[in-house]
Design a protein around this motif. Sequence first.
Motif, PDB file in Angstrom:
ATOM      1  N   ALA A   1      85.314  15.642   2.204  1.00  0.00           N
ATOM      2  CA  ALA A   1      84.715  14.306   2.275  1.00  0.00           C
ATOM      3  C   ALA A   1      83.920  14.128   3.556  1.00  0.00           C
ATOM      4  O   ALA A   1      82.815  13.570   3.553  1.00  0.00           O
ATOM      5  CB  ALA A   1      85.802  13.241   2.169  1.00  0.00           C
ATOM      6  N   ALA A   2      84.451  14.598   4.683  1.00  0.00           N
ATOM      7  CA  ALA A   2      83.763  14.462   5.966  1.00  0.00           C
ATOM      8  C   ALA A   2      82.421  15.189   5.934  1.00  0.00           C
ATOM      9  O   ALA A   2      81.394  14.666   6.391  1.00  0.00           O
ATOM     10  CB  ALA A   2      84.641  15.004   7.090  1.00  0.00           C
TER      11      ALA A   2
ATOM     12  N   GLY B   1      73.984   6.009  12.068  1.00  0.00           N
ATOM     13  CA  GLY B   1      75.022   4.986  12.011  1.00  0.00           C
ATOM     14  C   GLY B   1      75.801   4.934  10.714  1.00  0.00           C
ATOM     15  O   GLY B   1      76.768   4.175  10.603  1.00  0.00           O
ATOM     16  N   PHE B   2      75.421   5.771   9.710  1.00  0.00           N
ATOM     17  CA  PHE B   2      76.153   5.705   8.444  1.00  0.00           C
ATOM     18  C   PHE B   2      77.474   6.451   8.523  1.00  0.00           C
ATOM     19  O   PHE B   2      77.536   7.606   8.924  1.00  0.00           O
ATOM     20  CB  PHE B   2      75.334   6.286   7.291  1.00  0.00           C
ATOM     21  CG  PHE B   2      76.113   6.300   5.982  1.00  0.00           C
ATOM     22  CD1 PHE B   2      76.175   5.157   5.191  1.00  0.00           C
ATOM     23  CD2 PHE B   2      76.819   7.431   5.576  1.00  0.00           C
ATOM     24  CE1 PHE B   2      76.910   5.151   4.008  1.00  0.00           C
ATOM     25  CE2 PHE B   2      77.549   7.431   4.392  1.00  0.00           C
ATOM     26  CZ  PHE B   2      77.589   6.282   3.607  1.00  0.00           C
ATOM     27  N   VAL B   3      78.528   5.749   8.138  1.00  0.00           N
ATOM     28  CA  VAL B   3      79.861   6.323   7.969  1.00  0.00           C
ATOM     29  C   VAL B   3      80.418   5.717   6.696  1.00  0.00           C
ATOM     30  O   VAL B   3      80.276   4.511   6.470  1.00  0.00           O
ATOM     31  CB  VAL B   3      80.794   5.993   9.162  1.00  0.00           C
ATOM     32  CG1 VAL B   3      82.188   6.548   8.908  1.00  0.00           C
ATOM     33  CG2 VAL B   3      80.234   6.544  10.457  1.00  0.00           C
ATOM     34  N   ARG B   4      81.032   6.544   5.866  1.00  0.00           N
ATOM     35  CA  ARG B   4      81.598   5.999   4.626  1.00  0.00           C
ATOM     36  C   ARG B   4      82.790   5.119   4.960  1.00  0.00           C
ATOM     37  O   ARG B   4      83.856   5.597   5.373  1.00  0.00           O
ATOM     38  CB  ARG B   4      82.005   7.128   3.670  1.00  0.00           C
ATOM     39  CG  ARG B   4      82.759   6.646   2.429  1.00  0.00           C
ATOM     40  CD  ARG B   4      81.951   5.692   1.581  1.00  0.00           C
ATOM     41  NE  ARG B   4      82.805   4.995   0.610  1.00  0.00           N
ATOM     42  CZ  ARG B   4      82.718   3.716   0.336  1.00  0.00           C
ATOM     43  NH1 ARG B   4      81.836   2.960   0.954  1.00  0.00           N
ATOM     44  NH2 ARG B   4      83.494   3.164  -0.556  1.00  0.00           N
ATOM     45  N   HIS B   5      82.570   3.817   4.843  1.00  0.00           N
ATOM     46  CA  HIS B   5      83.612   2.830   5.144  1.00  0.00           C
ATOM     47  C   HIS B   5      83.318   1.573   4.341  1.00  0.00           C
ATOM     48  O   HIS B   5      82.150   1.206   4.154  1.00  0.00           O
ATOM     49  CB  HIS B   5      83.633   2.506   6.636  1.00  0.00           C
ATOM     50  CG  HIS B   5      84.812   1.690   7.055  1.00  0.00           C
ATOM     51  ND1 HIS B   5      84.826   0.309   6.988  1.00  0.00           N
ATOM     52  CD2 HIS B   5      86.014   2.054   7.548  1.00  0.00           C
ATOM     53  CE1 HIS B   5      85.999  -0.134   7.415  1.00  0.00           C
ATOM     54  NE2 HIS B   5      86.733   0.900   7.762  1.00  0.00           N
ATOM     55  N   ARG B   6      84.347   0.931   3.875  1.00  0.00           N
ATOM     56  CA  ARG B   6      84.173  -0.249   3.030  1.00  0.00           C
ATOM     57  C   ARG B   6      83.303  -1.316   3.694  1.00  0.00           C
ATOM     58  O   ARG B   6      82.506  -1.982   3.038  1.00  0.00           O
ATOM     59  CB  ARG B   6      85.542  -0.838   2.671  1.00  0.00           C
ATOM     60  CG  ARG B   6      85.465  -1.986   1.669  1.00  0.00           C
ATOM     61  CD  ARG B   6      86.822  -2.410   1.186  1.00  0.00           C
ATOM     62  NE  ARG B   6      86.709  -3.450   0.182  1.00  0.00           N
ATOM     63  CZ  ARG B   6      86.474  -3.225  -1.102  1.00  0.00           C
ATOM     64  NH1 ARG B   6      86.303  -1.994  -1.538  1.00  0.00           N
ATOM     65  NH2 ARG B   6      86.388  -4.220  -1.966  1.00  0.00           N
TER      66      ARG B   6
END
Length: 309
Positions: free
Chosen positions: A165-166, A177-182
């Motif tokens: 996933a990382a 600035g994109f990070v998979r977070h709700r």
Amino acid sequence: MIKKTLYFSNPAYLSLRNAQLVIKIPAVEKNDALPDHFKQQSEITKPIEDIGLVVLDNKQITITSGLLEALLENNCAVVTCDSKNMPIGLLLPLSGNTTQNERFRHQLEASLPLKKQLWQQTIQAKIENQAIVLENNSHTESKCMHIWASKVKSGDTENLEARAAAYYWKNLFPFKGFVRHREGLAPNNLLNYGYAILRAVVARSLVGSGLLPTLGIHHHNRYNAYCLADDIMEPYRPFVDQLVCNIVTNSDDYTELTTEIKRQLLTIPTLDVTIGGKRSPLMIAVSQTTASLYKCFSGEMRKIVYPEL
């Protein structure tokens, strides 16, 4: 038969008549400037048996108890949205199969080794599908993803899901600035919405297969009412990711969930997937997956049937 998804974003009165969902728009009925024959034609009906998912996205929608009963009797999932237009509630039937008790017992009696093996299969399928999405949308090397998928052990004890996933999110959306977070930056908003629709489709199919969406094979958060749905949807998430990639590529602005973007995300139940070597709408494929899961619980099968990108 593929079931329809109905989305309501304007004030509406929804009721039941002759096994039909009746849609009335108050703004049309109360407009004295419109002729009567036009007002009469504004009433729309849809057969209940053709509906698989209803999304209610307006605080001024009225829905009758009789209609809710009919929708649930036909194993339809009803999704409600919050003030930010994001899905917040999910209504499902209590019983969706004629041999409910027997199926519940098989699910409850499933051994820990079996559940670990099923989770291994789930993560392998998820990582393989993620690798294909990466290949379709990035020039990043994806060979490592296939290797990780092949090395997933029973129960994913080495947590290769997180490693994959990382790597996957870092390269799929290489935006600053994109990070998979709700609560993260766009297109997290699109992913959240798409996953909520997918979760409703999976939960609906689990109920239809006579299973409890609450009791997962891996997820077990005490506050999560849909642990099994969250487990089984994992290999289907990449189909949502691919759709979001298409939207991002073809949109000038995807920071807001516009009506057009939501329209595209609401096609998730009808997306074409390959399962068992055959093309099928995603909603039908999910039903095949949940049916195979029950057979694993009952000892008739040893492998869950998952889709391939």
